[in-house]
Scaffold this active site. Structure first.
Site, PDB file in Angstrom:
ATOM      1  N   ARG A   1     -13.905   6.999   3.976  1.00  0.00           N
ATOM      2  CA  ARG A   1     -13.745   6.619   2.580  1.00  0.00           C
ATOM      3  C   ARG A   1     -15.112   6.514   1.910  1.00  0.00           C
ATOM      4  NH1 ARG A   1      -8.883   2.055   3.072  1.00  0.00           N
ATOM      5  NH2 ARG A   1      -7.486   3.419   4.251  1.00  0.00           N
TER       6      ARG A   1
ATOM      7  N   ARG B   1     -16.893  -3.128   5.164  1.00  0.00           N
ATOM      8  CA  ARG B   1     -16.567  -2.020   4.259  1.00  0.00           C
ATOM      9  C   ARG B   1     -17.437  -0.826   4.629  1.00  0.00           C
ATOM     10  NH1 ARG B   1     -13.576  -2.472  -0.289  1.00  0.00           N
ATOM     11  NH2 ARG B   1     -13.780  -4.736  -0.223  1.00  0.00           N
TER      12      ARG B   1
ATOM     13  N   GLU C   1      -8.411  -9.153   4.451  1.00  0.00           N
ATOM     14  CA  GLU C   1      -7.355  -8.183   4.756  1.00  0.00           C
ATOM     15  C   GLU C   1      -7.679  -7.397   6.025  1.00  0.00           C
ATOM     16  OE1 GLU C   1      -5.835  -3.841   3.405  1.00  0.00           O
ATOM     17  OE2 GLU C   1      -6.934  -4.999   1.911  1.00  0.00           O
TER      18      GLU C   1
END
Length: 427
Positions: free
Chosen positions: A262, A277, A349
């Site tokens: 990503r 991330r 999350e």
């Protein structure tokens, strides 16, 4: 993708749903284009009928020796032919415009999804386990990993830039163990079929699962036009694209342990420290393909499968239902599972499980034949979820199982995958 017939019959309901999702779109443009397209099709069919009748007249005129009449009708047929060719071109343009509008519309939330603008509107469903108690201040995962000499951000940055990590030794093995453990849970206890899918896909595959065209900036594209998958959801869901299944084959349940890629567009300044991330990370993905009648129950089952991984690892977590303003583009309803991270003193999350209805199936033309019925095939319903994100599970294990001297105790469930090692410590 939404059904234009449903939109025509439920325009007000759609507008309310889109407003609840914070979308500026509405039903009006889709209905306008659909009406224009249908009116144009009526004209086109009329011209085609006139051409067919005129063609018959030509034969009759020639048979009767009326050359002037034949020439007159032939000129009219030529004019109709041009009109029809132009009309077919216009039909394709209207089809494309309508498809573009439909492709830009998010899915309609279920009625029980809470209405809210952002994550503040999410509603907690349950909490499992207890926060670990420490007699020292718990450190964050990157502090632990760097102190162990097994998590290297500097060398990763020199070869790849920011948002990459090199894991070494015990932490590299722990990451591998977590992925294998997750797949074993899903295949052995929940009946998912393990798949090793492509990591590079074409435009059509990403359109099918709704990443294209809206989220192109979040993806990495190769020089030959293919894309690196942002999640194995893309590859696994597209296993049924352009197929007609028998109802007896459903549900299909797939799992895969793959890298995900990503670009993290729009996340500048967020989670810049550590592994939370990343541009590249491993994830155990879950995908189900079901009938409409079983999709909601399958959503609960899939969420339970993801939760079981964290329960077996002895991690404290909570499950929340996302509100209308925070849920994903293709979802009817989404549960997020958030694991407790002592180093951050917060939940983060680690899994997202969504039921999408026929939204993706329409984009992929994935259908099934209902048992005992002679009616046309129906669209399948699709679901996807993380079962779970391996990198974030690694973070959670490190922070929850850390010791005062900076070592990492290995959860009991992972020890068979670690060759019996019960602790990772600095050598």
């Amino acid at each position: 993708m939404l059904d234009i017939k449903w939109i025509r019959e439920n325009a007000e309901k759609l507008d309310e749903a889109l407003t609840a999702r914070g979308s500026k779109l509405g039903s009006a443009e889709a209905i306008r284009l659909d009406e224009a397209r249908r009116a144009h099709l009526t004209s086109l069919q009329d011209w085609q009928g006139q051409r067919n009748e005129a063609s018959k007249e030509i034969g009759k005129a020639k048979a009767s020796g009326d050359a002037a009449r034949a020439d007159e009708v032939m000129a009219r047929v030529a004019d109709l032919k041009t009109r029809i060719q132009d009309g077919e071109r216009q039909e394709r343009e209207l089809d494309a415009q309508l498809r573009d509008v439909l492709a830009s519309m998010p899915n309609v939330p279920f009625a029980d999804v809470p209405v809210g603008a952002d994550e503040a509107g999410n509603v907690e469903v349950r909490r499992v386990g207890e926060k670990p108690a420490f007699d020292f201040k718990p450190r964050e995962h990157f502090e632990l990993g760097e102190a162990l000499g097994m998590m290297d951000f500097d060398r990763a940055a020199r070869m790849s830039g920011s948002r990459f990590t090199v894991l070494r030794g015990g932490l590299a093995r722990l990451e591998r163990a977590l992925g294998q453990f997750m797949v074993d849970v899903h295949t052995q206890e929940f009946g998912y079929e393990e798949v090793s899918p492509p990591l590079l896909v074409r435009d059509e595959a990403l359109f099918g699962t709704s990443q294209l065209p809206k989220f192109a900036e979040d993806l990495f594209q190769t020089t030959d036009g293919r894309w690196l998958i942002p999640t194995a959801e893309v590859s696994l869901t597209n296993l049924v694209r352009e197929e007609i299944l028998d109802e007896a084959q459903l549900p299909l349940r797939f799992t895969a342990l793959t890298p995900s890629f990503r670009s993290e567009a729009g996340s500048a300044g967020r989670d810049t420290r550590g592994m939370l991330r990343q541009h590249q990370f491993y994830k155990a993905e879950l995908v189900s393909v079901t009938t409409p009648e079983t999709a909601v129950a399958e959503h609960e089952r899939m969420t339970a499968a993801a939760e079981s991984v964290l329960t077996k690892l002895g991690l404290h977590f909570r499950t929340v239902v996302l509100c209308t303003g925070d849920m994903g583009f293709s979802a009817h309803k989404t549960y997020d599972i958030e694991v407790w991270l002592p180093g951050q003193d917060t939940f983060r999350e680690i899994s997202s499980c969504s039921v999408c209805g026929d939204f993706q199936a329409r984009r992929m033309n994935a259908r099934y034949r209902p048992a005992g019925e002679k009616q046309a095939p129906r669209f399948v319903h699709t679901l996807n979820g993380s079962g779970t994100a391996v990198g974030r599970a690694l973070i959670a294990v490190m922070e929850n199982y850390q010791t005062a001297d900076g070592a990492i105790a290995i959860p009991e469930a992972l020890r068979p995958y670690m060759g019996g090692i019960d602790v990772i410590a600095k050598g």
